[in-house]
Scaffold this motif. Structure first.
Motif, short mmCIF file in Angstrom:
data_model
loop_
_atom_site.label_atom_id
_atom_site.label_comp_id
_atom_site.label_asym_id
_atom_site.label_seq_id
_atom_site.Cartn_x
_atom_site.Cartn_y
_atom_site.Cartn_z
N UNK A 1 1.12 -0.95 -0.02
CA UNK A 1 -0.11 0.17 0.01
C UNK A 1 0.54 1.08 -0.23
N UNK A 2 2.26 1.31 0.90
CA UNK A 2 2.55 2.38 0.74
C UNK A 2 3.37 2.54 -0.38
N UNK A 3 4.00 1.47 -0.81
CA UNK A 3 4.14 1.40 -3.16
C UNK A 3 3.55 2.73 -3.65
N UNK A 4 1.90 1.93 -3.37
CA UNK A 4 0.96 2.16 -4.60
C UNK A 4 0.89 3.81 -3.95
N UNK A 5 1.12 4.35 -2.47
CA UNK A 5 0.87 5.68 -2.52
C UNK A 5 2.45 6.07 -3.30
N UNK A 6 3.30 5.65 -3.35
CA UNK A 6 4.97 6.54 -4.06
C UNK A 6 4.67 6.28 -5.35
N UNK A 7 4.54 5.31 -6.04
CA UNK A 7 3.77 5.13 -7.31
C UNK A 7 2.75 5.77 -7.57
N UNK B 1 2.22 9.43 -6.10
CA UNK B 1 2.27 10.62 -5.60
C UNK B 1 3.86 11.24 -6.24
N UNK B 2 5.21 10.17 -6.51
CA UNK B 2 6.09 10.27 -6.98
C UNK B 2 6.12 11.21 -8.35
N UNK B 3 5.41 10.31 -9.05
CA UNK B 3 5.51 10.74 -10.75
C UNK B 3 4.76 11.34 -11.26
N UNK B 4 3.97 11.37 -10.26
CA UNK B 4 2.86 12.29 -10.57
C UNK B 4 3.07 13.74 -9.90
N UNK B 5 3.99 13.97 -9.42
CA UNK B 5 4.65 15.15 -9.17
C UNK B 5 5.50 15.84 -10.07
N UNK B 6 5.79 15.40 -10.75
CA UNK B 6 7.48 15.18 -11.44
C UNK B 6 5.94 15.74 -13.17
N UNK B 7 5.30 15.48 -13.18
CA UNK B 7 4.57 15.94 -14.88
C UNK B 7 3.10 16.95 -14.14
N UNK B 8 3.02 16.78 -13.10
CA UNK B 8 2.31 18.49 -12.05
C UNK B 8 3.95 19.57 -12.24
N UNK B 9 4.90 19.28 -12.54
CA UNK B 9 5.47 20.20 -12.18
C UNK B 9 5.91 20.48 -13.17
N UNK C 1 -5.75 2.74 -11.90
CA UNK C 1 -5.15 3.02 -11.00
C UNK C 1 -3.88 2.89 -12.39
N UNK C 2 -3.75 2.28 -12.79
CA UNK C 2 -2.78 1.63 -14.04
C UNK C 2 -2.99 2.74 -15.20
N UNK C 3 -4.01 2.99 -15.71
CA UNK C 3 -3.76 3.61 -17.10
C UNK C 3 -3.96 5.14 -16.59
N UNK C 4 -4.48 5.69 -14.90
CA UNK C 4 -5.18 7.11 -14.98
C UNK C 4 -3.13 7.88 -14.10
N UNK C 5 -3.07 6.79 -12.91
CA UNK C 5 -1.82 7.13 -13.12
C UNK C 5 -0.64 6.80 -13.04
N UNK C 6 -0.55 5.59 -13.50
CA UNK C 6 0.36 4.37 -13.97
C UNK C 6 0.84 3.67 -13.31
N UNK C 7 1.17 1.89 -13.79
CA UNK C 7 1.68 1.28 -13.32
C UNK C 7 2.48 0.98 -11.95
N UNK C 8 3.30 1.98 -11.53
CA UNK C 8 4.21 2.60 -10.78
C UNK C 8 2.84 2.33 -9.29
N UNK C 9 1.22 2.49 -9.18
CA UNK C 9 0.34 2.08 -8.79
C UNK C 9 -0.03 1.35 -9.15
#
Length: 110
Positions: free
Chosen positions: A10-16, A18-26, A83-91
């Motif tokens: 669950x922690x890895x899903x949250x990291x997956x 938040x972290x990539x999305x932060x780069x996309x948002x930036x 979650x995979x297609x809207x956020x990513x495989x890392x989530x």
């Protein structure tokens, strides 16, 4: 340790998520829209290869989720697909594993 395994995923899903999305948002805050993000995926052979790698992984995960017979007894696991297609495989992948291990599945309760 095995009782904590679902929480690790669950922690890895949250990291997956938040972290990539932060780069996309930036990137988009720099004045780049979604179209520019998609264009950047194909800027060179390396990024195009990465896009295809992630696309194949996303399709593979989706097929696994849909074909795993335990998913149909625990339909919440289907959340991994959007979650995979809207956020990513890392989530999506660790989220699916979280759902699969939280009730003792995948040897998580032994």
């Amino acid at each position: 340790m095995r009782r904590r395994l679902p929480l690790l995923f669950l922690a890895l899903a949250a990291w997956g998520a938040i972290h990539p999305m932060a780069w996309f948002v930036a990137y988009m805050r720099q004045g780049n829209g979604l179209g520019e993000v998609i264009d950047a995926w194909y800027v060179n052979a390396s990024t195009t290869g990465l896009v295809w790698d992630l696309t194949i992984a996303a399709v593979s995960l989706t097929l696994w989720v849909l074909l795993d017979p335990t998913t149909w007894r625990d339909r919440v696991r289907l959340v991994a697909i959007p979650a995979t297609f809207c956020i990513g495989v890392s989530c999506g992948l660790p989220l699916y594993i979280y759902f699969a291990t939280r009730k003792g599945g995948l040897d998580g309760g032994a």
